[in-house]
Design a protein around this motif. Structure first.
Motif, PDB file in Angstrom:
ATOM      1  N   LEU A 134       5.646  10.919  -0.391  1.00 30.66           N
ATOM      2  CA  LEU A 134       6.051  10.511   0.961  1.00 30.66           C
ATOM      3  C   LEU A 134       4.911  10.689   1.958  1.00 30.66           C
ATOM      4  O   LEU A 134       4.672   9.825   2.816  1.00 30.66           O
ATOM      5  CB  LEU A 134       7.262  11.327   1.418  1.00 30.66           C
ATOM      6  N   GLY A 135       4.202  11.814   1.841  1.00 30.03           N
ATOM      7  CA  GLY A 135       3.082  12.047   2.741  1.00 30.03           C
ATOM      8  C   GLY A 135       2.026  10.964   2.637  1.00 30.03           C
ATOM      9  O   GLY A 135       1.443  10.549   3.642  1.00 30.03           O
ATOM     10  N   ALA A 149       0.829  -1.208   0.000  1.00 31.45           N
ATOM     11  CA  ALA A 149       0.000   0.000   0.000  1.00 31.45           C
ATOM     12  C   ALA A 149       0.859   1.252   0.000  1.00 31.45           C
ATOM     13  O   ALA A 149       0.558   2.230  -0.708  1.00 31.45           O
ATOM     14  CB  ALA A 149      -0.931  -0.006   1.211  1.00 31.45           C
ATOM     15  N   ALA A 150       1.950   1.241   0.775  1.00 31.40           N
ATOM     16  CA  ALA A 150       2.849   2.390   0.817  1.00 31.40           C
ATOM     17  C   ALA A 150       3.461   2.647  -0.554  1.00 31.40           C
ATOM     18  O   ALA A 150       3.533   3.801  -1.011  1.00 31.40           O
ATOM     19  CB  ALA A 150       3.942   2.169   1.858  1.00 31.40           C
ATOM     20  N   PRO A 193       6.622  16.718  -5.920  1.00 25.79           N
ATOM     21  CA  PRO A 193       5.840  15.476  -6.026  1.00 25.79           C
ATOM     22  C   PRO A 193       6.354  14.359  -5.122  1.00 25.79           C
ATOM     23  O   PRO A 193       5.560  13.555  -4.614  1.00 25.79           O
ATOM     24  CB  PRO A 193       5.983  15.103  -7.513  1.00 25.79           C
ATOM     25  N   VAL A 194       7.660  14.303  -4.901  1.00 32.21           N
ATOM     26  CA  VAL A 194       8.208  13.294  -3.989  1.00 32.21           C
ATOM     27  C   VAL A 194       7.706  13.545  -2.565  1.00 32.21           C
ATOM     28  O   VAL A 194       7.379  12.600  -1.835  1.00 32.21           O
ATOM     29  CB  VAL A 194       9.750  13.298  -4.034  1.00 32.21           C
ATOM     30  N   ALA A 195       7.632  14.815  -2.164  1.00 30.71           N
ATOM     31  CA  ALA A 195       7.106  15.141  -0.835  1.00 30.71           C
ATOM     32  C   ALA A 195       5.665  14.678  -0.692  1.00 30.71           C
ATOM     33  O   ALA A 195       5.273  14.132   0.350  1.00 30.71           O
ATOM     34  CB  ALA A 195       7.212  16.643  -0.585  1.00 30.71           C
ATOM     35  N   GLY A 232       0.820   9.278  -5.457  1.00 34.00           N
ATOM     36  CA  GLY A 232       1.017  10.642  -4.987  1.00 34.00           C
ATOM     37  C   GLY A 232       2.008  11.411  -5.837  1.00 34.00           C
ATOM     38  O   GLY A 232       1.780  12.572  -6.196  1.00 34.00           O
ATOM     39  N   VAL A 233       3.122  10.755  -6.176  1.00 30.52           N
ATOM     40  CA  VAL A 233       4.126  11.401  -7.025  1.00 30.52           C
ATOM     41  C   VAL A 233       3.533  11.732  -8.391  1.00 30.52           C
ATOM     42  O   VAL A 233       3.706  12.841  -8.922  1.00 30.52           O
ATOM     43  CB  VAL A 233       5.376  10.507  -7.183  1.00 30.52           C
TER      44      VAL A 233
END
Length: 228
Positions: free
Chosen positions: A159-160, A109-110, A154-156, A117-118
């Motif tokens: 990560l969120g 899932a992560a 986008p990486v942030a 998200g990215v």
């Protein structure tokens, strides 16, 4: 660390290290090597990071040689850190007190949430850049800052999205202790601040934009584990 050993074997001072932290303590050279190799490969292969921009308008001829090298270096460091993190988790799985199998749904899932998200943030970042430019928070002429925002914001966001299932999965696998609100969240905060400081353009607005999604992810994970 082999399958018969536990994290306690590598915490002789009784510091209360989790299995993940204990594995890092004893296998840091191995993790560092994997990170450096991944960084070197990415730095060599990604010769023009501008073409990773969603606007595809920031090639080397626009950025200049120095900015191009800096962004390549940042991208290589980011991939190296992620590679080292994955390697560390795999090494922690060799601890007999850890069962990564129980965390597989959370880890999957992560990964899915990180990619989603990215991708979504990457598509939306040009609009964000225009909003920040209209608010005089970023200058469109600052090509390096624009590219850093387009590549690393986008990486942030990823990560969120990924942090809650990742941390919960590591707790379920016994790689982290059962409460996240103490030392674990403090270390996570330190990494988030370092990430935002290193990869964001040098202004407080983008620093806050980079830090907010991972901080929200940690808050969700702490609430999920500690207050359910």
């Amino acid at each position: 660390m082999d399958a018969t050993e536990t994290g306690e074997s590598f915490d002789p001072r009784g510091l209360g290290l989790s299995p993940l932290a204990a594995t890092l303590r004893c296998r840091a050279p191995d993790v560092a090597v994997s990170s450096l190799v991944a960084s070197a490969v990415v730095f060599a292969l990604v010769s023009d990071p501008g073409y990773l921009s969603p606007t595809a308008e920031l090639g080397r001829d626009v950025l200049g040689a120095s900015s191009d090298l800096l962004v390549r270096g940042e991208l290589a460091v980011l991939v190296g850190v992620f590679t080292g993190g994955v390697h560390l988790i795999s090494l922690t799985g060799r601890d007999s007190s850890v069962s990564l199998r129980t965390a597989v749904p959370h880890l999957v899932a992560a990964a899915v949430l990180f990619v989603a998200g990215v991708g979504l943030a990457w598509l939306a970042t040009p609009t964000l850049v225009d909003i920040l430019a209209d608010a005089d928070r970023i200058a469109l002429s600052a090509q390096q800052a624009v590219l850093e925002l387009e590549l690393f914001f986008p990486v942030a966001v990823g990560l969120g999205a990924a942090i809650p299932p990742l941390l919960v999965g590591l707790v379920r696998a016994n790689a982290l202790w059962s409460r996240l609100g103490g030392r674990t969240s403090g270390v996570a905060l330190l990494f988030i601040v370092a990430f935002a400081a290193f990869f964001s353009p040098p202004d407080p607005t983008t620093f806050a934009l980079y830090a907010a999604p991972p901080l929200a992810g940690v808050a969700v994970a702490v609430a999920w584990v500690d207050f359910r």
